[in-house]
Motif scaffolding. Structure first.
Motif, PDB file in Angstrom:
ATOM      1  N   ARG A  72     -35.701 -23.349 -17.035  1.00  0.00           N
ATOM      2  CA  ARG A  72     -35.672 -24.450 -18.008  1.00  0.00           C
ATOM      3  C   ARG A  72     -35.549 -25.795 -17.291  1.00  0.00           C
ATOM      4  O   ARG A  72     -36.263 -26.751 -17.608  1.00  0.00           O
ATOM      5  CB  ARG A  72     -34.517 -24.258 -18.986  1.00  0.00           C
ATOM      6  N   LEU A  73     -34.656 -25.852 -16.302  1.00  0.00           N
ATOM      7  CA  LEU A  73     -34.501 -27.082 -15.522  1.00  0.00           C
ATOM      8  C   LEU A  73     -35.810 -27.467 -14.836  1.00  0.00           C
ATOM      9  O   LEU A  73     -36.185 -28.637 -14.799  1.00  0.00           O
ATOM     10  CB  LEU A  73     -33.404 -26.924 -14.467  1.00  0.00           C
ATOM     11  N   TYR A  74     -36.493 -26.459 -14.291  1.00  0.00           N
ATOM     12  CA  TYR A  74     -37.762 -26.731 -13.604  1.00  0.00           C
ATOM     13  C   TYR A  74     -38.787 -27.301 -14.581  1.00  0.00           C
ATOM     14  O   TYR A  74     -39.477 -28.266 -14.287  1.00  0.00           O
ATOM     15  CB  TYR A  74     -38.298 -25.459 -12.950  1.00  0.00           C
ATOM     16  N   HIS A  75     -38.845 -26.725 -15.772  1.00  0.00           N
ATOM     17  CA  HIS A  75     -39.816 -27.192 -16.766  1.00  0.00           C
ATOM     18  C   HIS A  75     -39.426 -28.544 -17.360  1.00  0.00           C
ATOM     19  O   HIS A  75     -40.269 -29.244 -17.925  1.00  0.00           O
ATOM     20  CB  HIS A  75     -40.014 -26.148 -17.864  1.00  0.00           C
ATOM     21  N   GLU A  76     -38.158 -28.942 -17.206  1.00  0.00           N
ATOM     22  CA  GLU A  76     -37.733 -30.274 -17.631  1.00  0.00           C
ATOM     23  C   GLU A  76     -38.069 -31.327 -16.579  1.00  0.00           C
ATOM     24  O   GLU A  76     -37.884 -32.510 -16.817  1.00  0.00           O
ATOM     25  CB  GLU A  76     -36.230 -30.287 -17.920  1.00  0.00           C
ATOM     26  N   GLY A  77     -38.554 -30.874 -15.411  1.00  0.00           N
ATOM     27  CA  GLY A  77     -39.005 -31.830 -14.405  1.00  0.00           C
ATOM     28  C   GLY A  77     -38.122 -31.965 -13.186  1.00  0.00           C
ATOM     29  O   GLY A  77     -38.266 -32.919 -12.428  1.00  0.00           O
ATOM     30  N   PHE A  78     -37.218 -31.015 -12.957  1.00  0.00           N
ATOM     31  CA  PHE A  78     -36.327 -31.086 -11.807  1.00  0.00           C
ATOM     32  C   PHE A  78     -36.654 -29.984 -10.812  1.00  0.00           C
ATOM     33  O   PHE A  78     -37.124 -28.905 -11.178  1.00  0.00           O
ATOM     34  CB  PHE A  78     -34.862 -30.932 -12.244  1.00  0.00           C
ATOM     35  N   HIS A  79     -36.362 -30.265  -9.532  1.00  0.00           N
ATOM     36  CA  HIS A  79     -36.517 -29.243  -8.495  1.00  0.00           C
ATOM     37  C   HIS A  79     -35.369 -28.252  -8.601  1.00  0.00           C
ATOM     38  O   HIS A  79     -34.221 -28.632  -8.864  1.00  0.00           O
ATOM     39  CB  HIS A  79     -36.474 -29.879  -7.101  1.00  0.00           C
ATOM     40  N   CYS A 103     -35.429 -25.704  -6.045  1.00  0.00           N
ATOM     41  CA  CYS A 103     -35.451 -25.125  -4.705  1.00  0.00           C
ATOM     42  C   CYS A 103     -34.319 -25.712  -3.870  1.00  0.00           C
ATOM     43  O   CYS A 103     -33.764 -26.754  -4.194  1.00  0.00           O
ATOM     44  CB  CYS A 103     -36.799 -25.384  -4.031  1.00  0.00           C
ATOM     45  N   ASN A 104     -34.007 -25.014  -2.772  1.00  0.00           N
ATOM     46  CA  ASN A 104     -32.907 -25.479  -1.931  1.00  0.00           C
ATOM     47  C   ASN A 104     -33.272 -26.733  -1.142  1.00  0.00           C
ATOM     48  O   ASN A 104     -32.404 -27.407  -0.611  1.00  0.00           O
ATOM     49  CB  ASN A 104     -32.463 -24.382  -0.969  1.00  0.00           C
ATOM     50  N   VAL A 105     -34.550 -27.090  -1.081  1.00  0.00           N
ATOM     51  CA  VAL A 105     -34.976 -28.256  -0.314  1.00  0.00           C
ATOM     52  C   VAL A 105     -34.719 -29.548  -1.080  1.00  0.00           C
ATOM     53  O   VAL A 105     -34.185 -30.515  -0.530  1.00  0.00           O
ATOM     54  CB  VAL A 105     -36.471 -28.134   0.053  1.00  0.00           C
ATOM     55  N   TYR A 106     -35.081 -29.582  -2.368  1.00  0.00           N
ATOM     56  CA  TYR A 106     -34.980 -30.809  -3.160  1.00  0.00           C
ATOM     57  C   TYR A 106     -34.158 -30.602  -4.435  1.00  0.00           C
ATOM     58  O   TYR A 106     -34.368 -31.290  -5.426  1.00  0.00           O
ATOM     59  CB  TYR A 106     -36.364 -31.309  -3.566  1.00  0.00           C
ATOM     60  N   TYR A 107     -33.233 -29.670  -4.455  1.00  0.00           N
ATOM     61  CA  TYR A 107     -32.516 -29.302  -5.669  1.00  0.00           C
ATOM     62  C   TYR A 107     -31.963 -30.526  -6.403  1.00  0.00           C
ATOM     63  O   TYR A 107     -31.294 -31.371  -5.840  1.00  0.00           O
ATOM     64  CB  TYR A 107     -31.358 -28.349  -5.356  1.00  0.00           C
ATOM     65  N   CYS A 127     -43.932 -27.726  -7.333  1.00  0.00           N
ATOM     66  CA  CYS A 127     -43.371 -27.579  -5.988  1.00  0.00           C
ATOM     67  C   CYS A 127     -43.539 -26.117  -5.577  1.00  0.00           C
ATOM     68  O   CYS A 127     -43.143 -25.211  -6.314  1.00  0.00           O
ATOM     69  CB  CYS A 127     -41.898 -27.972  -6.005  1.00  0.00           C
ATOM     70  N   LEU A 128     -44.114 -25.894  -4.422  1.00  0.00           N
ATOM     71  CA  LEU A 128     -44.348 -24.524  -3.958  1.00  0.00           C
ATOM     72  C   LEU A 128     -43.037 -23.778  -3.727  1.00  0.00           C
ATOM     73  O   LEU A 128     -42.945 -22.581  -3.994  1.00  0.00           O
ATOM     74  CB  LEU A 128     -45.180 -24.534  -2.680  1.00  0.00           C
ATOM     75  N   PHE A 129     -42.013 -24.468  -3.234  1.00  0.00           N
ATOM     76  CA  PHE A 129     -40.724 -23.821  -3.005  1.00  0.00           C
ATOM     77  C   PHE A 129     -40.115 -23.357  -4.333  1.00  0.00           C
ATOM     78  O   PHE A 129     -39.618 -22.236  -4.439  1.00  0.00           O
ATOM     79  CB  PHE A 129     -39.761 -24.777  -2.290  1.00  0.00           C
ATOM     80  N   CYS A 130     -40.156 -24.233  -5.331  1.00  0.00           N
ATOM     81  CA  CYS A 130     -39.615 -23.887  -6.650  1.00  0.00           C
ATOM     82  C   CYS A 130     -40.400 -22.740  -7.272  1.00  0.00           C
ATOM     83  O   CYS A 130     -39.821 -21.809  -7.837  1.00  0.00           O
ATOM     84  CB  CYS A 130     -39.647 -25.103  -7.574  1.00  0.00           C
ATOM     85  N   MET A 131     -41.714 -22.818  -7.155  1.00  0.00           N
ATOM     86  CA  MET A 131     -42.558 -21.784  -7.750  1.00  0.00           C
ATOM     87  C   MET A 131     -42.300 -20.419  -7.091  1.00  0.00           C
ATOM     88  O   MET A 131     -42.265 -19.398  -7.776  1.00  0.00           O
ATOM     89  CB  MET A 131     -44.036 -22.152  -7.622  1.00  0.00           C
TER      90      MET A 131
END
Length: 116
Positions: free
Chosen positions: A85-92, A94-98, A107-111
């Motif tokens: 849900r957070l990702y779809h709201e526009g936030f990273h 992943c551990n790189v840009y959390y 973001c490939l890391f998030c995906m």
């Protein structure tokens, strides 16, 4: 005024413009960071208000019950759903840009994290 003086003044103006341009770039980056933080804090504030409202409506205390393995697995699924849900709201997520706003698409890391 000598021709050499004119060129010296032009060089000085060019140097000053370069300094101003780099300063403008730094200010632009700072504004971007402030806007990201503002958006993050606004969403967090909204979620906390919603949570507080939900807690106020549920005044009755529930007895503590031990969690079974199936319930623990369901709770883990909830965490994954919250991150999605957070990702779809526009936030990273992943551990790189959390926690940073995604400004340039997926973001490939998030995906890769979501697809696990």
């Amino acid at each position: 005024m000598d021709k050499r003086d004119v060129f010296v003044q032009i060089d000085q103006m060019e140097e000053q413009m370069g300094t101003l341009y780099s300063e403008l770039g730094r200010m632009k980056q700072h504004i971007k960071e402030l806007l990201e933080e503002n958006k993050r804090l606004s969403l967090e504030n909204q979620q906390l208000r919603k949570l507080l409202k939900d807690v106020d409506h549920a005044d009755a205390e529930l007895p503590l019950v031990p969690i079974t393995a199936a319930q623990a697995k369901e709770i883990t699924g909830e965490g994954h759903d919250n991150l999605a849900r957070l990702y779809h709201e526009g936030f990273h997520i992943c551990n790189v840009y959390y926690g940073h706003l995604r400004t340039e698409g997926d973001c490939l890391f998030c995906m890769s994290f979501l697809n696990k």
